[in-house]
Design a protein around this motif. Sequence first.
Motif, mmCIF file in Angstrom:
data_model
loop_
_atom_site.group_PDB
_atom_site.id
_atom_site.type_symbol
_atom_site.label_atom_id
_atom_site.label_comp_id
_atom_site.label_asym_id
_atom_site.label_seq_id
_atom_site.Cartn_x
_atom_site.Cartn_y
_atom_site.Cartn_z
ATOM 1 N N LYS A 97 0.819 -1.219 0.000
ATOM 2 C CA LYS A 97 0.000 0.000 0.000
ATOM 3 C C LYS A 97 0.852 1.269 0.000
ATOM 4 O O LYS A 97 0.426 2.302 -0.477
ATOM 5 C CB LYS A 97 -0.952 -0.014 1.191
ATOM 6 N N LYS A 98 2.056 1.186 0.533
ATOM 7 C CA LYS A 98 2.953 2.344 0.574
ATOM 8 C C LYS A 98 4.310 1.930 -0.003
ATOM 9 O O LYS A 98 4.909 0.954 0.449
ATOM 10 C CB LYS A 98 3.141 2.825 2.014
ATOM 11 N N PRO A 99 4.803 2.678 -0.970
ATOM 12 C CA PRO A 99 6.096 2.321 -1.572
ATOM 13 C C PRO A 99 7.227 2.205 -0.554
ATOM 14 O O PRO A 99 8.130 1.387 -0.717
ATOM 15 C CB PRO A 99 6.360 3.455 -2.561
ATOM 16 N N GLU A 100 7.174 3.003 0.500
ATOM 17 C CA GLU A 100 8.251 2.955 1.503
ATOM 18 C C GLU A 100 8.252 1.662 2.311
ATOM 19 O O GLU A 100 9.208 1.382 3.041
ATOM 20 C CB GLU A 100 8.213 4.181 2.424
ATOM 21 N N THR A 101 7.207 0.839 2.183
ATOM 22 C CA THR A 101 7.188 -0.436 2.913
ATOM 23 C C THR A 101 7.602 -1.619 2.040
ATOM 24 O O THR A 101 7.578 -2.752 2.499
ATOM 25 C CB THR A 101 5.793 -0.721 3.516
ATOM 26 N N ILE A 102 7.993 -1.353 0.802
ATOM 27 C CA ILE A 102 8.423 -2.456 -0.063
ATOM 28 C C ILE A 102 9.791 -2.950 0.407
ATOM 29 O O ILE A 102 10.749 -2.181 0.450
ATOM 30 C CB ILE A 102 8.497 -2.007 -1.537
#
Length: 129
Positions: A97-102
């Motif tokens: 849902k958030k690119p920073e959590t990939i």
Amino acid sequence: MEKLHDVIIKNLPEGFQEGMGYGMLGWSVPHSTYPAGYHCDPKQPLPFLGIASQKNFIALYHMGIYADKELHDWFVAEYPKYVKTKLDMGKSCIRFKKPETIPYELIGRLVQKMTPQQWIELYEAGLKR
């Protein structure tokens, strides 16, 4: 999406072919390696991996996770070591849902784990059930 693409390209074993399929960027086993193609549409190469930017998330589709329980279980166990948020996953789809959590490092490790030949063998074993 660019960073995810770069991680995949850097880590994907040789022999997969990049292209568009099913409305997204993907990697497949080309007909030159697997002439039979995808059983649902033999004109298509055998799909393996795809990435898509959906309305509410970025999706990573990895057919090996769907077909190989050991690989699936490894990924599910490793995921919390990289990300604090809950894993949002379908049969072959991992949603971010958030690119920073990939977890780019984990994705790199995941895509290294299956060669085109291993994917063909797993795919054919699943077809014969």
